[in-house]
Each structure stands twice: as C-alpha cells, then as structure tokens.
Write an enzyme that holds these catalytic residues in place. Structure first.
Site, PDB file in Angstrom:
ATOM      1  CG  ASP A  14     -43.578 -46.287 -11.483  1.00 50.86           C
ATOM      2  OD1 ASP A  14     -43.159 -46.076 -10.331  1.00 50.86           O
ATOM      3  OD2 ASP A  14     -44.770 -46.181 -11.802  1.00 50.86           O
ATOM      4  CE  LYS A  57     -45.544 -41.661  -8.105  1.00 54.99           C
ATOM      5  NZ  LYS A  57     -45.555 -42.999  -7.437  1.00 54.99           N
ATOM      6  CE  LYS A  70     -50.293 -45.195  -3.531  1.00 54.02           C
ATOM      7  NZ  LYS A  70     -49.040 -45.115  -4.319  1.00 54.02           N
ATOM      8  CG  HIS A  93     -52.279 -49.114   6.589  1.00 53.17           C
ATOM      9  ND1 HIS A  93     -53.045 -50.209   6.260  1.00 53.17           N
ATOM     10  CD2 HIS A  93     -52.879 -48.530   7.648  1.00 53.17           C
ATOM     11  CE1 HIS A  93     -54.079 -50.290   7.092  1.00 53.17           C
ATOM     12  NE2 HIS A  93     -53.991 -49.283   7.952  1.00 53.17           N
ATOM     13  CG  ASP A  94     -46.904 -51.324  10.400  1.00 50.94           C
ATOM     14  OD1 ASP A  94     -47.326 -51.732  11.505  1.00 50.94           O
ATOM     15  OD2 ASP A  94     -46.142 -51.985   9.676  1.00 50.94           O
ATOM     16  CB  ILE A  95     -48.647 -50.005  14.933  1.00 49.16           C
ATOM     17  CG1 ILE A  95     -47.130 -50.214  14.920  1.00 49.16           C
ATOM     18  CG2 ILE A  95     -49.387 -51.333  14.862  1.00 49.16           C
ATOM     19  CD1 ILE A  95     -46.624 -50.951  16.144  1.00 49.16           C
ATOM     20  N   PRO A  96     -48.928 -46.802  14.644  1.00 44.05           N
ATOM     21  CG  PRO A  96     -50.510 -45.467  15.738  1.00 44.05           C
ATOM     22  CD  PRO A  96     -50.189 -46.899  15.431  1.00 44.05           C
ATOM     23  CB  THR A  98     -44.250 -49.264  12.582  1.00 43.12           C
ATOM     24  OG1 THR A  98     -44.119 -50.286  13.578  1.00 43.12           O
ATOM     25  CG2 THR A  98     -43.509 -49.681  11.322  1.00 43.12           C
ATOM     26  CB  THR A 111     -56.259 -42.667  -9.466  1.00 39.26           C
ATOM     27  OG1 THR A 111     -54.941 -43.194  -9.481  1.00 39.26           O
ATOM     28  CG2 THR A 111     -56.240 -41.274  -8.861  1.00 39.26           C
ATOM     29  CD  GLN A 113     -53.780 -44.286 -12.451  1.00 36.34           C
ATOM     30  OE1 GLN A 113     -54.701 -44.021 -11.695  1.00 36.34           O
ATOM     31  NE2 GLN A 113     -52.547 -44.470 -12.016  1.00 36.34           N
ATOM     32  NE  ARG A 138     -48.606 -46.687 -16.187  1.00 42.41           N
ATOM     33  CZ  ARG A 138     -49.461 -47.571 -15.684  1.00 42.41           C
ATOM     34  NH1 ARG A 138     -49.465 -48.825 -16.137  1.00 42.41           N
ATOM     35  NH2 ARG A 138     -50.318 -47.217 -14.735  1.00 42.41           N
TER      36      ARG A 138
END
Length: 239
Positions: free
Chosen positions: A24, A46, A75, A77-80, A82, A137, A196, A217
């Site tokens: 991060d 990651k 993560k 989240h859009d139309i299939p 895309t 989380t 968290q 962290r």
C-alpha cells in the site's frame, strides 16, 4: 536498512506461499524496495487500488521478476463484458490472483473468471485464481444471510477462491470447501486494528483454515518490519 536478503533466515516455502504482502504505497520504487526487503517471508505481493492507480499495470512485471505471485486487488464490479475484458488483460500480464465483488452477481463473476483464465492461457502462463470478495472486513453490519448467498454465487460462477474474514472461514468451508480461502485484516496480537472491524491474528486465521493470509500494516507499519514479518511467519508455521 538493507534491501538484500542474503542474511535472511530460512523460511519454509509453504509458509511463504500462504503470506501475501500488502504494498500500500503510491510509488513503484517504494513498492519494489518493500517487496525486496520482505521477500524472505512473503511469496505473494498484493497490489491494491493505491499502487495500481499510481503505477498501473506496469507494476505486475517487476514483482513477478522478483519471484512473487502477484495479487491484483481491484475488487472489480461492472457489467460482465467490461469485467471480462479487464480480467483478460490482467491474466495476460501474469496476475496470479484477481479480486471481484461477489455482489456483482454470477454472470459478472463468471465473465471475470473466464477472462482471467483466457488471458493467462493466451500468454502461455499458469492458470490464475479469480477471487470473489464476500464481505469487506471493515463491514461489521452485513446481514447474516449475505455470506452464504455470496459464497454460493461465487461457487456457481466458477471462481477459484473467496475473500472473507477469519470469522467467516467455517461457513466458507461449508459452502465452498474446494475454493481457496483468502483472509485480510490480519494483525499481530496487541497491534492496532485501524479500520478493520473483524481482524484476526495470523495463528487464528491459519488454524481456522485460511489458505492465504493478507498482511499489511501489522508488518509494513511496524518499527522493525523484518521482525514483525518473522513473527507473522512463525505464528503460521506453528499451526
């Protein structure tokens, strides 16, 4: 602090492959430096929204060259269509893990999983794992029935794994026993939990059946990062 790993202790490879280092930061040089420093204890790196927004897809190759499996945590989240196309790009780049929101539904998850695998296959790379994010989380107020619904959706869509809290691992094993279980929000005992809402120690998550523990962290924010990484690794190895 040195970036080399020549004096680092031997760490069991199976343990390393269960630990994902959260990068991060918002700079490629800083990310690579951190990855090199902590490589003796981590086998997965990651890349989240912050680093991906700063560097873009060019971040994947340097981490792979260091020997990491790269976990791209966008993560989606859009139309299939895309999600399918974006996942195909990530698969071709060599991402080993890619996240998509389970509440996007079965068609979206299936499209993302297919695109990810198609991209890797076209590039001659090992088959990657699509991960459906069930409940964040940081979310302590999700209705009790949501987890089961999202686990079932992910399984029906053909996803290779799910992201859930340590508290949800038992239900994840029940609904989707063959799927990879990824647990974020890991904290060493006594560390701050920050945002968290459902944290767990490395030992607890490993004992409850987490396949991949996402470590941020509690190590990267520690005064002595190498010592913190060694403590996390030792807890997982002891289970």
């Amino acid at each position: 602090m040195t970036e080399t790993t020549s004096s680092a202790p031997e760490v069991d490879e199976e343990v390393r492959r269960r630990l994902a280092l959260v990068l991060d930061v918002d700079d490629m040089v800083a990310a690579v430096r951190l990855a090199r420093e902590l490589q003796p204890w981590f086998g997965v790196a990651k890349v989240g929204l912050e680093l991906y927004s700063a560097v873009g897809p060019d971040v994947v190759a340097p981490l792979r060259e260091l020997g990491y499996d790269v976990f791209v945590d966008l993560k989606m989240h859009d139309i299939p269509t895309t999600v399918n196309r974006a996942s195909r790009v990530l698969g071709a780049l060599g991402a080993a893990y890619v996240t998509m929101h389970a509440f996007g539904g079965r068609d979206m998850l299936r499209a993302g999983d297919q695109g990810l695998r198609d991209g890797a296959a076209a590039a001659g790379l090992p088959e990657p794992t699509s991960l459906a994010v069930t409940i964040l989380t940081s979310d302590s107020g999700a209705p009790s029935h949501i987890l089961g619904q999202r686990l079932t959706t992910a399984m029906e869509a053909g996803c290779g794994g799910v992201v859930c809290s340590a508290a949800d691992l038992e239900e994840a094993r029940t609904f989707a026993p063959a799927m990879v279980r990824v647990v974020p929000g890991i904290r060493l005992a006594g560390n701050q939990t920050h945002d968290q809402a459902r944290p767990a120690t490395p030992a607890t998550a490993a004992a409850e059946g987490a396949d991949l523990l996402v470590i941020g962290r509690t190590v990267t924010g520690a005064t002595d990062r190498r010592a913190a990484a060694a403590a996390v690794s030792a807890e997982v190895a002891s289970v």
